[in-house]
Design a protein around this motif. Sequence first.
Motif, PDB file in Angstrom:
ATOM      1  N   ASN A 209       0.835  -1.208   0.000  1.00 24.14           N
ATOM      2  CA  ASN A 209       0.000   0.000   0.000  1.00 24.14           C
ATOM      3  C   ASN A 209       0.865   1.251   0.000  1.00 24.14           C
ATOM      4  OD1 ASN A 209      -2.282  -1.591   0.083  1.00 24.14           O
ATOM      5  ND2 ASN A 209      -2.684  -1.275   2.258  1.00 24.14           N
ATOM      6  N   LYS A 210       1.941   1.229   0.796  1.00 25.21           N
ATOM      7  CA  LYS A 210       2.854   2.373   0.876  1.00 25.21           C
ATOM      8  C   LYS A 210       3.573   2.581  -0.450  1.00 25.21           C
ATOM      9  CE  LYS A 210       5.122   5.683   2.984  1.00 25.21           C
ATOM     10  NZ  LYS A 210       4.434   6.930   3.401  1.00 25.21           N
ATOM     11  N   ILE A 211       4.043   1.504  -1.051  1.00 23.38           N
ATOM     12  CA  ILE A 211       4.736   1.612  -2.337  1.00 23.38           C
ATOM     13  C   ILE A 211       3.804   2.164  -3.397  1.00 23.38           C
ATOM     14  CG2 ILE A 211       5.869   0.295  -4.182  1.00 23.38           C
ATOM     15  CD1 ILE A 211       6.851  -1.639  -1.953  1.00 23.38           C
ATOM     16  N   PHE A 212       2.556   1.695  -3.377  1.00 27.23           N
ATOM     17  CA  PHE A 212       1.575   2.181  -4.354  1.00 27.23           C
ATOM     18  C   PHE A 212       1.338   3.678  -4.168  1.00 27.23           C
ATOM     19  CE2 PHE A 212      -2.679   3.030  -5.967  1.00 27.23           C
ATOM     20  CZ  PHE A 212      -2.614   2.446  -7.232  1.00 27.23           C
ATOM     21  N   LYS A 213       1.219   4.111  -2.930  1.00 27.52           N
ATOM     22  CA  LYS A 213       1.006   5.538  -2.654  1.00 27.52           C
ATOM     23  C   LYS A 213       2.183   6.369  -3.161  1.00 27.52           C
ATOM     24  CE  LYS A 213       0.003   8.770   1.125  1.00 27.52           C
ATOM     25  NZ  LYS A 213      -0.203   8.911   2.592  1.00 27.52           N
ATOM     26  N   ILE A 214       3.397   5.884  -2.915  1.00 22.99           N
ATOM     27  CA  ILE A 214       4.604   6.596  -3.353  1.00 22.99           C
ATOM     28  C   ILE A 214       4.662   6.688  -4.877  1.00 22.99           C
ATOM     29  CG2 ILE A 214       7.138   6.403  -3.479  1.00 22.99           C
ATOM     30  CD1 ILE A 214       6.996   5.201  -0.614  1.00 22.99           C
ATOM     31  N   THR A 229      10.757  -3.725  -9.211  1.00 23.33           N
ATOM     32  CA  THR A 229      12.172  -4.105  -9.165  1.00 23.33           C
ATOM     33  C   THR A 229      13.059  -2.879  -8.983  1.00 23.33           C
ATOM     34  OG1 THR A 229      11.757  -6.002 -10.609  1.00 23.33           O
ATOM     35  CG2 THR A 229      14.034  -5.270 -10.410  1.00 23.33           C
ATOM     36  N   SER A 230      12.755  -1.829  -9.703  1.00 23.70           N
ATOM     37  CA  SER A 230      13.534  -0.589  -9.599  1.00 23.70           C
ATOM     38  C   SER A 230      13.447  -0.001  -8.193  1.00 23.70           C
ATOM     39  CB  SER A 230      13.047   0.442 -10.625  1.00 23.70           C
ATOM     40  OG  SER A 230      13.217  -0.034 -11.928  1.00 23.70           O
ATOM     41  N   TYR A 231      12.230  -0.021  -7.616  1.00 17.16           N
ATOM     42  CA  TYR A 231      12.053   0.527  -6.270  1.00 17.16           C
ATOM     43  C   TYR A 231      12.766  -0.346  -5.237  1.00 17.16           C
ATOM     44  CZ  TYR A 231       9.891   2.808  -2.281  1.00 17.16           C
ATOM     45  OH  TYR A 231       9.693   3.501  -1.101  1.00 17.16           O
ATOM     46  N   TYR A 232      12.716  -1.642  -5.432  1.00 12.82           N
ATOM     47  CA  TYR A 232      13.406  -2.588  -4.539  1.00 12.82           C
ATOM     48  C   TYR A 232      14.915  -2.323  -4.550  1.00 12.82           C
ATOM     49  CZ  TYR A 232      14.899  -7.182  -2.706  1.00 12.82           C
ATOM     50  OH  TYR A 232      15.468  -8.202  -1.977  1.00 12.82           O
ATOM     51  N   ASN A 233      15.460  -2.137  -5.730  1.00  8.66           N
ATOM     52  CA  ASN A 233      16.899  -1.844  -5.843  1.00  8.66           C
ATOM     53  C   ASN A 233      17.238  -0.492  -5.219  1.00  8.66           C
ATOM     54  OD1 ASN A 233      17.371  -4.251  -7.194  1.00  8.66           O
ATOM     55  ND2 ASN A 233      17.058  -3.358  -9.219  1.00  8.66           N
ATOM     56  N   LYS A 234      16.346   0.465  -5.391  1.00 11.15           N
ATOM     57  CA  LYS A 234      16.560   1.790  -4.804  1.00 11.15           C
ATOM     58  C   LYS A 234      16.574   1.714  -3.279  1.00 11.15           C
ATOM     59  CE  LYS A 234      14.354   6.348  -4.389  1.00 11.15           C
ATOM     60  NZ  LYS A 234      13.194   7.191  -4.801  1.00 11.15           N
ATOM     61  N   LEU A 235      15.625   0.979  -2.701  1.00 10.70           N
ATOM     62  CA  LEU A 235      15.552   0.847  -1.241  1.00 10.70           C
ATOM     63  C   LEU A 235      16.862   0.331  -0.653  1.00 10.70           C
ATOM     64  CD1 LEU A 235      11.997  -0.750  -0.791  1.00 10.70           C
ATOM     65  CD2 LEU A 235      12.716   1.492   0.081  1.00 10.70           C
ATOM     66  N   GLN A 236      17.487  -0.597  -1.359  1.00 15.01           N
ATOM     67  CA  GLN A 236      18.690  -1.227  -0.838  1.00 15.01           C
ATOM     68  C   GLN A 236      19.927  -0.344  -0.919  1.00 15.01           C
ATOM     69  OE1 GLN A 236      18.694  -5.806  -1.425  1.00 15.01           O
ATOM     70  NE2 GLN A 236      17.618  -5.001  -3.212  1.00 15.01           N
ATOM     71  N   THR A 237      19.828   0.768  -1.637  1.00 13.28           N
ATOM     72  CA  THR A 237      20.965   1.708  -1.690  1.00 13.28           C
ATOM     73  C   THR A 237      20.941   2.689  -0.514  1.00 13.28           C
ATOM     74  OG1 THR A 237      19.783   3.347  -3.053  1.00 13.28           O
ATOM     75  CG2 THR A 237      20.978   1.580  -4.211  1.00 13.28           C
ATOM     76  N   TYR A 238      19.844   2.669   0.261  1.00 14.25           N
ATOM     77  CA  TYR A 238      19.714   3.544   1.419  1.00 14.25           C
ATOM     78  C   TYR A 238      19.886   2.738   2.705  1.00 14.25           C
ATOM     79  CZ  TYR A 238      17.660   7.178  -1.578  1.00 14.25           C
ATOM     80  OH  TYR A 238      17.450   8.135  -2.546  1.00 14.25           O
ATOM     81  N   ASP A 248      11.221   9.193   3.768  1.00 10.22           N
ATOM     82  CA  ASP A 248      10.029   9.539   4.551  1.00 10.22           C
ATOM     83  C   ASP A 248       9.193   8.307   4.942  1.00 10.22           C
ATOM     84  OD1 ASP A 248       8.435  11.401   5.874  1.00 10.22           O
ATOM     85  OD2 ASP A 248       7.062  11.609   4.176  1.00 10.22           O
ATOM     86  N   LEU A 249       9.891   7.227   5.320  1.00 15.02           N
ATOM     87  CA  LEU A 249       9.205   6.031   5.785  1.00 15.02           C
ATOM     88  C   LEU A 249       9.171   6.014   7.309  1.00 15.02           C
ATOM     89  CD1 LEU A 249      10.821   3.352   3.423  1.00 15.02           C
ATOM     90  CD2 LEU A 249       8.532   4.355   3.218  1.00 15.02           C
ATOM     91  N   ASN A 250       8.081   5.535   7.895  1.00 14.68           N
ATOM     92  CA  ASN A 250       8.024   5.386   9.348  1.00 14.68           C
ATOM     93  C   ASN A 250       9.055   4.363   9.795  1.00 14.68           C
ATOM     94  OD1 ASN A 250       5.910   7.205   9.603  1.00 14.68           O
ATOM     95  ND2 ASN A 250       4.341   5.625   9.452  1.00 14.68           N
ATOM     96  N   GLN A 251       9.525   4.498  11.044  1.00 12.95           N
ATOM     97  CA  GLN A 251      10.597   3.621  11.510  1.00 12.95           C
ATOM     98  C   GLN A 251      10.202   2.147  11.514  1.00 12.95           C
ATOM     99  OE1 GLN A 251      11.138   5.403  15.437  1.00 12.95           O
ATOM    100  NE2 GLN A 251      10.175   3.608  16.389  1.00 12.95           N
ATOM    101  N   ASP A 252       8.918   1.848  11.730  1.00  7.68           N
ATOM    102  CA  ASP A 252       8.479   0.452  11.718  1.00  7.68           C
ATOM    103  C   ASP A 252       8.156  -0.042  10.311  1.00  7.68           C
ATOM    104  OD1 ASP A 252       6.160   2.325  12.193  1.00  7.68           O
ATOM    105  OD2 ASP A 252       5.066   0.500  11.709  1.00  7.68           O
ATOM    106  N   ARG A 253       8.273   0.828   9.316  1.00  4.89           N
ATOM    107  CA  ARG A 253       8.080   0.460   7.915  1.00  4.89           C
ATOM    108  C   ARG A 253       9.420   0.370   7.190  1.00  4.89           C
ATOM    109  NH1 ARG A 253       4.017  -1.655   6.551  1.00  4.89           N
ATOM    110  NH2 ARG A 253       2.545   0.015   7.014  1.00  4.89           N
ATOM    111  N   ALA A 254      10.394   1.156   7.641  1.00  7.42           N
ATOM    112  CA  ALA A 254      11.649   1.312   6.914  1.00  7.42           C
ATOM    113  C   ALA A 254      12.477   0.039   6.840  1.00  7.42           C
ATOM    114  CB  ALA A 254      12.484   2.431   7.554  1.00  7.42           C
ATOM    115  N   ASP A 255      12.272  -0.879   7.769  1.00 10.00           N
ATOM    116  CA  ASP A 255      13.033  -2.135   7.708  1.00 10.00           C
ATOM    117  C   ASP A 255      12.246  -3.250   7.008  1.00 10.00           C
ATOM    118  OD1 ASP A 255      11.195  -2.309   9.775  1.00 10.00           O
ATOM    119  OD2 ASP A 255      12.601  -3.058  11.274  1.00 10.00           O
ATOM    120  N   VAL A 256      10.950  -3.370   7.288  1.00 14.37           N
ATOM    121  CA  VAL A 256      10.175  -4.488   6.736  1.00 14.37           C
ATOM    122  C   VAL A 256       9.808  -4.312   5.268  1.00 14.37           C
ATOM    123  CG1 VAL A 256       9.228  -5.204   8.952  1.00 14.37           C
ATOM    124  CG2 VAL A 256       7.995  -3.492   7.591  1.00 14.37           C
ATOM    125  N   ILE A 257       9.913  -3.102   4.742  1.00 17.11           N
ATOM    126  CA  ILE A 257       9.484  -2.867   3.363  1.00 17.11           C
ATOM    127  C   ILE A 257      10.364  -3.606   2.354  1.00 17.11           C
ATOM    128  CG2 ILE A 257      10.849  -0.747   2.968  1.00 17.11           C
ATOM    129  CD1 ILE A 257       8.270   0.374   1.569  1.00 17.11           C
TER     130      ILE A 257
END
Length: 302
Positions: A209-214, A229-238, A248-257
């Motif tokens: 839901n969060k990814i869709f909103k973004i 796939t592009s978003y997944y690769n982007k997440l892993q660079t941060y 701008d992810l909540n702390q309880d979302r930033a790891d499980v996403i």
Amino acid sequence: MLTIKKYAAIDIGSNAVRLLISNIIEQKGKPTLFKKSSLVRVPIRLGSDVFVNHEISLENQQRMIDTMVAFKLLMKSHKVSVYKACATSAMREAENGAKVSKLIEKHAKIKIDIIDGEEEAAIIAATDLHSYIDDSKTYLYVDVGGGSTEFSIIRHGETIASKSFKIGTVRLLNDMVRNETWLDLETWIKFHTKNFEKIDLIGSGGNINKIFKISGKAMGKPLTYFYLTSYYNKLQTYSYEERITELDLNQDRADVIIPATRIYLSAMKWSGAKDIYVPKIGLSDGIIKSVYFNTVSGVTMS
């Protein structure tokens, strides 16, 4: 004649606890409408206790009691007439799950049903999707949770196969998913999708839901395998901290996403799906509709 009732669902998951309050709008001669009124989410993350130590800690027992007392008061304030509370993977695997359930019933006066994975999958699969999907198509419905993920094959609007796997975001964060479980999932998906020329995914859960909103996509439009796939690769660079401060992810979302996205991508790869639709529905919606239709007969779902 218009009648409006308020129903509520409490979803006690491995990552978060949610209270969904919905307006049930009954009109004579017309389909019943379900409108979300309020959603409260508390990230207690019971799975971090249970999947590592096999029981719910004293701290999280108290947090659960406090949360349920608050939910009880919120339901009273909203004048909720009917509710149902369901606990999933973490509570059913906790050695003290039944004890904690009794404590909650004593202090918050909320009775909890600890459901198994197959019942969870059935409730989710029973959620009305007709306003979101094309009944002429075939879909793989993937609901990602903290402790488990529920998969259903939907063909011409009917669920023809459904299964729960112990692959969830909190388990993955704690490196507690065996390779054999991944292989079992891959085999199940390939077996149940091999005869279909084209299949799309339906994704539910807070992370998709969060990814869709973004993404900024309009409701009803899918995310593509390439985009995910592009978003997944982007997440892993941060780093975890940068996902909070810069993405701008909540702390309880930033790891499980990240593990959540991995599950969706794996399902798309093994099924051959190129698109994933995100209708923003899940277990809480299914609980409310199942309770309603179990108590009222002769009503058409909308």
